[in-house]
Design a protein around this motif. Sequence first.
Motif, short mmCIF file in Angstrom:
data_model
loop_
_atom_site.label_atom_id
_atom_site.label_comp_id
_atom_site.label_asym_id
_atom_site.label_seq_id
_atom_site.Cartn_x
_atom_site.Cartn_y
_atom_site.Cartn_z
N PHE A 231 -39.00 2.21 -0.85
CA PHE A 231 -38.83 0.98 -0.07
C PHE A 231 -39.89 -0.06 -0.40
CE2 PHE A 231 -40.11 -1.52 3.65
CZ PHE A 231 -38.96 -2.27 3.84
N TYR A 235 -39.29 -3.94 -1.56
CA TYR A 235 -39.59 -5.04 -0.64
C TYR A 235 -40.54 -6.06 -1.28
CZ TYR A 235 -41.08 -7.46 3.61
OH TYR A 235 -41.33 -8.42 4.55
N GLY A 240 -34.67 -6.37 -3.10
CA GLY A 240 -33.32 -5.85 -3.23
C GLY A 240 -32.53 -6.41 -4.39
N SER A 247 -31.23 -2.51 -4.53
CA SER A 247 -31.06 -2.33 -3.08
C SER A 247 -30.91 -0.84 -2.78
CB SER A 247 -29.83 -3.10 -2.60
OG SER A 247 -29.64 -2.92 -1.22
N TRP A 251 -33.96 0.32 1.87
CA TRP A 251 -33.97 -1.14 1.95
C TRP A 251 -32.78 -1.64 2.77
CZ3 TRP A 251 -36.36 -5.58 1.53
CH2 TRP A 251 -35.63 -6.75 1.36
N TYR A 254 -33.41 -1.09 6.41
CA TYR A 254 -34.31 -2.15 6.91
C TYR A 254 -33.53 -3.44 7.17
CZ TYR A 254 -37.66 -5.99 6.61
OH TYR A 254 -38.37 -7.14 6.85
#
Length: 294
Positions: A231, A235, A240, A247, A251, A254
């Motif tokens: 992740f 980020y 993504g 992605s 992710w 989130y």
Amino acid sequence: MTSAQKRRLRDNLTSYAFLLPSMVIMLTFLVFPILYALYISFHQWFGILPPKYIGLENYRRLLQDEAFHASLKVTGLYALMVVPTLTFASLVVAVILNQKIRFQNLYKGLIYVPVIASATVVSLIWKWIYNADFGILNWLMSALGLPERIWLGDTRLALPSIALMAIWQSLGYYMVMYFAGLQSIPPQLPEAAEIDGASRLQIFWHITVPLLRPVMLMVIVMATIGSFQVFDAVYVMTFGGPANSTSSIVWLIYQKAFVAFQMGSASAMGIILFLVIFAISIIELHVLRQKFEY
């Protein structure tokens, strides 16, 4: 109650008293969130109004969600890039550093430094390295006469670029695990094989690798779990993109939870991710344990 029983009870109470803080932390920040996520996965909840029970609707929608399917594919490709490379590379580095070479501890320390560095800081450094305008990687490519690339802006290169960074950062962690396994191998075994005329490659393949198989199993399982939870790098480095090529499923969780505020759908994704990781880990343990038995 006899004095021995009183003493045993006092010792048990003392032990439980020392364990209590850790148990409270685990229940508060691990067990309760997991159970609550499971509860929310059966509800529609936007974070403000009370949750509305909808049964398995969130799971049914995920089966038809193309973005969720794409994120599973991206995460699986990422794991296929990272896990085998990391398993092999960390083993090779550990074997090399297990030899009697100068500055051995210095090399081990330098390789381990990225492990203790913040994932955000590491991602920012590599984002600068990959920068298409002034990144050091494109500068080296230009100096060697090779074409420059838009590393994080190309749908074909973005995910491998993140995978390369993850391998670099995690290499030292798994190297230490292999190094501990190498230290536990009795030196008489490779010495006897060498006296019998075995080459270094034969010693490595027929003695070192079989004795390291339990460690290798642990490395594969842990690297797989870590790969499916990627992740931070996504980020910081790509958000993504491009075109959702990086992605990952975490992710997407989130995005669903803290951008779209679809807490029920995000919780259902989290539960499915847990089941996927659990299933893969069980399969790896079952298959590799049989293969690694010696």
